[in-house]
Enzyme design. Structure first.
Site, PDB file in Angstrom:
ATOM      1  N   ASP B 241       1.075  -1.068   0.108  1.00  0.00           N
ATOM      2  CA  ASP B 241       0.559  -0.357  -0.287  1.00  0.00           C
ATOM      3  C   ASP B 241       1.157   1.631   0.065  1.00  0.00           C
ATOM      4  O   ASP B 241       2.271   1.249   0.252  1.00  0.00           O
ATOM      5  CB  ASP B 241      -1.009  -0.159   1.515  1.00  0.00           C
ATOM      6  CG  ASP B 241      -2.373  -1.551   1.124  1.00  0.00           C
ATOM      7  OD1 ASP B 241      -1.928  -1.681  -0.095  1.00  0.00           O
ATOM      8  OD2 ASP B 241      -3.291  -0.957   1.963  1.00  0.00           O
ATOM      9  N   HIS B 392       3.649  -2.731   3.423  1.00  0.00           N
ATOM     10  CA  HIS B 392       3.667  -0.593   2.249  1.00  0.00           C
ATOM     11  C   HIS B 392       5.173  -0.467   2.112  1.00  0.00           C
ATOM     12  O   HIS B 392       5.900  -0.236   3.175  1.00  0.00           O
ATOM     13  CB  HIS B 392       3.288   0.254   3.537  1.00  0.00           C
ATOM     14  CG  HIS B 392       2.142   0.128   4.590  1.00  0.00           C
ATOM     15  ND1 HIS B 392       1.419  -0.717   5.444  1.00  0.00           N
ATOM     16  CD2 HIS B 392       0.785   1.025   4.326  1.00  0.00           C
ATOM     17  CE1 HIS B 392       0.307  -0.704   5.963  1.00  0.00           C
ATOM     18  NE2 HIS B 392      -0.322   0.538   5.361  1.00  0.00           N
TER      19      HIS B 392
END
Lengths: 151, 434
Positions: B241, B392
């Site tokens: 992400d 992430h």
């Protein structure tokens, strides 16, 4: 913005508790007998905590731009006691200007701190501020993070 | 327990034979003659032999099926013995019906004064063949109820027939004798062929059911929200992400390429605008590119105009920059999955929402080993050992931890696919996602 103000210390402490429950459930729950949170609930509570944590990163970054080199270095040195080094490292990682202000030594300072262990985290949790208000807020917020799914 | 299983089997057999018959549009498998009174003696013998063969072979198949149930209850219905039992049930139903019609027709002829003496004599001769069979003259006493229970009791149920205790020694001895007969071998082949067809039909029905009820598609309901909890076993999707994030995303991409692993990147449209070359490199490397909003606000705290920009607007920007359709969306912070207007907005833009069932919490932990351990612990705890792992690609610790996890996948021979390829696997009923 969260409707109630929480201090960075409260938010970091809450995060430390929830992650400790996820990583070492038995030990943490024995250490924090007043908390009725299992790992599954801890995972759910972390979700609404994340945006507040992001806000605190920005809040501290704004403050640190007016700090001098010594004050930034002092925070970087003392963060171990409160298990807050990862938080302050993230502030620096996101803000090149603060890194330049503090000097090249501050870059990746968290890597040079003693790694977090179960014992060190549990010790930090004994001296943390009350997190009850944060937990109450997170419990309410959590509802918008849950839903049915096919898979 | 055993009688319950047989009762259950009987009900299933009856249900399946009815549904199969309806599907085929007729019950003509063993139909010999549409005008039953004209059935020849050899045709009558063929029917009565068929009934005997059906029940004796059926009993032997029930024994095999019971054994399969004891050994592997879940797989028992996929065995040949089960599909052949269904075939036997269908065949014997038809044969019994034929014999009853023949018996009824022949009885009428023998009593009807409009028929000649010659005609009556022929009918009575044939009728005696039927009656001798029903009397059980040519069957061991212990097997008579098994083979003739339905014909004698008329409409007595399959359950009653099989509750009658069959002497296994007598059954085996009779079957050994039958094995030498050509007609029994032909009957067994017929059952095998019909059983095979039933099995194929049932398999196709199962596939149809699974694709219709478990299909994933853009929807504000459960079909439009993936968490990974129901993914195929031992299949994981690695997701990143908040990127693309410059150096960190480039390193993640290189790590994936070096290990020939494909991942899914939930990008922020703002970052795609800022770093289009990195975003394009990820897309060109065959990775899934999905949307994670424009600039990562908590969508439960924005209005309708902003919601459209963050969901619809971000999709348009990413598609325009990278030239590929964006089919997946992940809410920033995962916030708003339960808000119907947010879910409807995602579905309106023809995207499926993707949550996760392994949260590495990499955003708050600077220690890659700690992140790795947390991920593996959750993966091991996942019920089906499959799902969606959240990283992430904007943090250095995430780059290192996910590289270690990639090595773990390779070492443990774990399947790693993009979310879209797993969705395709499930929707198309494919055997794997590679």
């Amino acid at each position: 913005m969260a409707p109630i103000y929480f201090t960075p210390d409260e938010i970091i402490a809450t995060l430390n508790v929830l992650v400790a429950i996820i990583d070492w459930p038995q030990d943490t729950i024995q250490n924090q007998t007043n908390l009725a949170i299992n790992p599954e609930l801890a995972h759910k509570l972390v979700l609404p905590l994340h945006p507040i944590w992001d806000e605190k990163i920005n809040e501290i970054a704004l403050q640190m731009t007016s700090w001098d080199k010594d004050r930034i270095n002092a925070i970087a040195s003392e963060c171990v006691k409160k298990c807050q080094c990862d938080f302050y490292q993230e502030v620096l990682d996101r803000n090149q200007a603060i890194q330049e202000l503090a000097g090249v030594d501050i870059k990746d300072f968290a890597d040079r701190r003693p790694p977090k262990t179960k014992e060190s985290i549990l010790k930090c949790l004994q001296t943390m501020p009350s997190i009850q208000n944060v937990l109450t807020y997170l419990n309410k917020e959590m509802k918008s993070f849950e839903s049915e799914s096919i898979l | 327990m055993r009688s319950w299983k047989i009762l259950n089997l009987a009900i299933i057999c009856l249900l399946v034979s009815c549904s199969m018959a309806q599907q085929n549009g007729s019950r003509s498998i063993a139909k010999i003659n549409s005008h039953d009174s004209k059935a020849s003696a050899s045709q009558i013998n063929e029917i009565t032999d068929g009934i005997t063969h059906s029940y004796l072979l059926g009993q032997s198949l029930i024994n095999e099926f019971d054994k399969a149930l004891d050994e592997n209850p879940e797989g028992a219905m996929d065995t040949d013995s089960y599909s052949e039992l269904q075939a036997v049930r269908m065949i014997v139903d038809d044969q019994e019906e034929q014999l009853e019609l023949i018996q009824s027709d022949l009885s009428q002829i023998s009593e009807d004064s409009t028929y000649s003496y010659e005609e009556k004599a022929v009918a009575e001769e044939k009728l005696s063949l039927v009656n001798n069979f029903i009397n059980g003259d040519e069957l061991p006493h212990n097997l008579q109820h098994l083979v003739l229970g339905n014909l004698r009791g008329k409409k007595s149920s399959f359950k009653n027939v099989h509750n009658y205790k069959v002497d296994q020694n007598v059954l085996n001895k009779t079957l050994r004798k039958l094995e030498r007969k050509e007609s029994f071998q032909a009957f067994k082949n017929k059952v095998k062929n019909v059983g095979k067809k039933i099995k194929e039909l049932v398999k196709r029905q199962k596939q149809d059911r699974s694709t219709s009820s478990d299909t994933i598609f853009a929807s504000a309901g459960s079909a439009g929200n993936i968490t990974g909890r129901g993914f195929p076993a031992n299949t994981w999707a690695l997701t990143y992400d908040d990127g693309p994030g410059g150096r960190t995303s480039t390193t993640v991409l290189q790590n994936l390429k070096n290990r020939n692993i494909k991942a899914t990147f939930f990008m922020l449209a703002r970052q795609v605008e800022a770093l289009p070359t990195t975003a394009k490199a990820i897309s060109d490397a065959g990775m899934d590119v999905a949307s994670h909003s424009y600039d990562h606000p908590q969508l439960t705290k924005v209005g309708q105009v902003a919601l459209e920009k963050q969901i619809g607007g971000s999709k348009k920007i990413i598609e325009a920059k990278l030239g590929n359709p964006v089919k997946l969306f992940r809410l920033p912070y995962g916030a708003g999955v339960s808000v119907s207007s947010i879910r409807a907005k995602i579905a309106e833009h023809n995207m499926i929402h993707v949550f996760w069932n392994v949260d590495t919490l990499d955003w708050q932990d600077k220690n890659p080993t700690s992140i790795l351990n947390r991920a593996i612990k959750q993966m091991n705890a996942a019920t089906n050992k499959g799902g969606v792992i959240l990283f992430h690609d904007i943090h250095q610790q995430s780059v290192e931890a996910s590289a270690m996890l990639m090595d773990y996948f390779i070492k443990e021979k774990i399947n790693v696919c993009t979310v879209q390829s797993i969705v395709d696997q499930i929707n198309k009923g494919l055997s794997n996602c590679q």
